[in-house]
Design a protein around this motif. Structure first.
Motif, PDB file in Angstrom:
ATOM      1  N   GLU A 135      -4.051  -2.182  -1.613  1.00 50.81           N
ATOM      2  CA  GLU A 135      -5.136  -2.832  -0.879  1.00 50.81           C
ATOM      3  C   GLU A 135      -5.126  -2.356   0.566  1.00 50.81           C
ATOM      4  N   MET A 136      -6.280  -1.891   1.039  1.00 46.30           N
ATOM      5  CA  MET A 136      -6.408  -1.436   2.427  1.00 46.30           C
ATOM      6  C   MET A 136      -6.848  -2.606   3.293  1.00 46.30           C
ATOM      7  N   ASP A 137      -5.928  -3.544   3.467  1.00 41.97           N
ATOM      8  CA  ASP A 137      -6.167  -4.678   4.353  1.00 41.97           C
ATOM      9  C   ASP A 137      -5.246  -4.512   5.569  1.00 41.97           C
ATOM     10  N   ALA A 138      -5.202  -5.502   6.451  1.00 43.21           N
ATOM     11  CA  ALA A 138      -4.406  -5.394   7.674  1.00 43.21           C
ATOM     12  C   ALA A 138      -2.937  -5.112   7.357  1.00 43.21           C
ATOM     13  N   ASN A 139      -2.390  -5.808   6.383  1.00 43.02           N
ATOM     14  CA  ASN A 139      -0.993  -5.617   6.016  1.00 43.02           C
ATOM     15  C   ASN A 139      -0.749  -4.209   5.472  1.00 43.02           C
ATOM     16  N   GLY A 140      -1.574  -3.775   4.532  1.00 39.80           N
ATOM     17  CA  GLY A 140      -1.411  -2.455   3.939  1.00 39.80           C
ATOM     18  C   GLY A 140      -1.587  -1.333   4.948  1.00 39.80           C
ATOM     19  N   CYS A 141      -2.579  -1.474   5.820  1.00 37.87           N
ATOM     20  CA  CYS A 141      -2.847  -0.429   6.813  1.00 37.87           C
ATOM     21  C   CYS A 141      -1.733  -0.316   7.838  1.00 37.87           C
ATOM     22  N   SER A 142      -1.099  -1.445   8.165  1.00 34.41           N
ATOM     23  CA  SER A 142       0.017  -1.376   9.118  1.00 34.41           C
ATOM     24  C   SER A 142       1.175  -0.565   8.536  1.00 34.41           C
ATOM     25  N   LYS A 143       1.301  -0.572   7.213  1.00 36.29           N
ATOM     26  CA  LYS A 143       2.370   0.185   6.554  1.00 36.29           C
ATOM     27  C   LYS A 143       2.108   1.687   6.569  1.00 36.29           C
ATOM     28  N   ILE A 144       0.837   2.090   6.495  1.00 36.55           N
ATOM     29  CA  ILE A 144       0.538   3.520   6.414  1.00 36.55           C
ATOM     30  C   ILE A 144       0.136   4.140   7.748  1.00 36.55           C
TER      31      ILE A 144
ATOM     32  N   MET B 166       0.842  -1.169   0.000  1.00 32.95           N
ATOM     33  CA  MET B 166       0.000   0.000   0.000  1.00 32.95           C
ATOM     34  C   MET B 166       0.887   1.232   0.000  1.00 32.95           C
ATOM     35  N   ASN B 167       0.493   2.226  -0.786  1.00 34.30           N
ATOM     36  CA  ASN B 167       1.268   3.457  -0.905  1.00 34.30           C
ATOM     37  C   ASN B 167       0.428   4.655  -0.498  1.00 34.30           C
ATOM     38  N   ILE B 168       1.114   5.683   0.011  1.00 32.09           N
ATOM     39  CA  ILE B 168       0.454   6.920   0.407  1.00 32.09           C
ATOM     40  C   ILE B 168       1.295   8.088  -0.097  1.00 32.09           C
ATOM     41  N   LYS B 169       0.610   9.093  -0.635  1.00 29.84           N
ATOM     42  CA  LYS B 169       1.284  10.286  -1.133  1.00 29.84           C
ATOM     43  C   LYS B 169       0.482  11.492  -0.658  1.00 29.84           C
ATOM     44  N   GLN B 170       1.163  12.519  -0.174  1.00 32.26           N
ATOM     45  CA  GLN B 170       0.505  13.723   0.318  1.00 32.26           C
ATOM     46  C   GLN B 170       0.830  14.899  -0.587  1.00 32.26           C
ATOM     47  N   VAL B 171      -0.171  15.734  -0.845  1.00 32.30           N
ATOM     48  CA  VAL B 171       0.014  16.937  -1.643  1.00 32.30           C
ATOM     49  C   VAL B 171      -0.702  18.090  -0.950  1.00 32.30           C
ATOM     50  N   ASN B 172       0.029  19.156  -0.646  1.00 29.81           N
ATOM     51  CA  ASN B 172      -0.599  20.349  -0.091  1.00 29.81           C
ATOM     52  C   ASN B 172      -1.372  21.047  -1.200  1.00 29.81           C
ATOM     53  N   ALA B 173      -2.591  21.438  -0.901  1.00 31.04           N
ATOM     54  CA  ALA B 173      -3.464  22.060  -1.891  1.00 31.04           C
ATOM     55  C   ALA B 173      -3.840  23.467  -1.446  1.00 31.04           C
ATOM     56  N   LYS B 174      -4.654  24.122  -2.255  1.00 26.03           N
ATOM     57  CA  LYS B 174      -5.142  25.462  -1.946  1.00 26.03           C
ATOM     58  C   LYS B 174      -5.969  25.469  -0.666  1.00 26.03           C
ATOM     59  N   ASN B 175      -6.107  26.645  -0.108  1.00 27.82           N
ATOM     60  CA  ASN B 175      -7.036  26.889   0.997  1.00 27.82           C
ATOM     61  C   ASN B 175      -6.811  25.986   2.203  1.00 27.82           C
ATOM     62  N   ASN B 176      -5.554  25.753   2.549  1.00 32.42           N
ATOM     63  CA  ASN B 176      -5.229  24.992   3.755  1.00 32.42           C
ATOM     64  C   ASN B 176      -5.793  23.573   3.727  1.00 32.42           C
ATOM     65  N   LYS B 177      -5.702  22.919   2.566  1.00 28.98           N
ATOM     66  CA  LYS B 177      -6.189  21.554   2.405  1.00 28.98           C
ATOM     67  C   LYS B 177      -5.021  20.628   2.098  1.00 28.98           C
ATOM     68  N   LEU B 178      -5.193  19.373   2.470  1.00 30.55           N
ATOM     69  CA  LEU B 178      -4.188  18.346   2.215  1.00 30.55           C
ATOM     70  C   LEU B 178      -4.844  17.192   1.470  1.00 30.55           C
ATOM     71  N   LEU B 179      -4.281  16.838   0.323  1.00 26.43           N
ATOM     72  CA  LEU B 179      -4.760  15.694  -0.448  1.00 26.43           C
ATOM     73  C   LEU B 179      -3.908  14.489  -0.108  1.00 26.43           C
ATOM     74  N   ILE B 180      -4.566  13.371   0.181  1.00 21.05           N
ATOM     75  CA  ILE B 180      -3.882  12.125   0.481  1.00 21.05           C
ATOM     76  C   ILE B 180      -4.282  11.113  -0.586  1.00 21.05           C
ATOM     77  N   PHE B 181      -3.324  10.682  -1.380  1.00 24.20           N
ATOM     78  CA  PHE B 181      -3.569   9.689  -2.416  1.00 24.20           C
ATOM     79  C   PHE B 181      -3.149   8.320  -1.883  1.00 24.20           C
ATOM     80  N   LEU B 182      -4.081   7.394  -1.824  1.00 26.46           N
ATOM     81  CA  LEU B 182      -3.805   6.039  -1.364  1.00 26.46           C
ATOM     82  C   LEU B 182      -3.931   5.077  -2.535  1.00 26.46           C
TER      83      LEU B 182
END
Length: 113
Positions: free
Chosen positions: A20-29, A1-17
């Protein structure tokens, strides 16, 4: 599982995931999700368009993040959810607490960047 963060306009944060969001993937993020709760953006947007599968661990990670942000008077929304993740989130009524925007996601993203 991968996670990427991007700062956006108006004090917002985009998180791209992606993956697979299973137990293994979630433990990584989990450390990255913890770090997000320590940042100061007022609104967080999770883009789940890259998520092909989600189970109770993934739902738990999303709810964890949502609750922590809500405690801090911050908000969160979800875009790009489709397929099995959308079906499970709808079945569990996640959309009654966290806004899901499965349509017009590109328009939402372009307004934020």
């Amino acid at each position: 599982m991968n996670i990427k963060q991007v700062n956006a306009k108006n004090n917002k944060l985009l998180i791209f995931l992606s993956g697979e969001m299973d137990a293994n993937g979630c433990s990584k993020i989990r450390p990255a999700l913890e770090a997000i709760t320590k940042q100061h953006q007022s609104h967080i947007v999770l883009d789940l368009s890259g998520i092909s599968f989600i189970d109770s661990s993934g739902i738990g990670a999303i709810v964890f993040l949502f609750k922590r942000l809500k405690e801090q008077q911050r908000s969160m929304g979800i875009i790009g959810v489709q397929g099995q993740p959308h079906e499970l989130m709808t079945l569990l009524r996640i959309d009654s607490a966290i806004p899901l925007n499965s349509g017009q996601d590109q328009a939402v993203l372009s307004c934020m960047l």
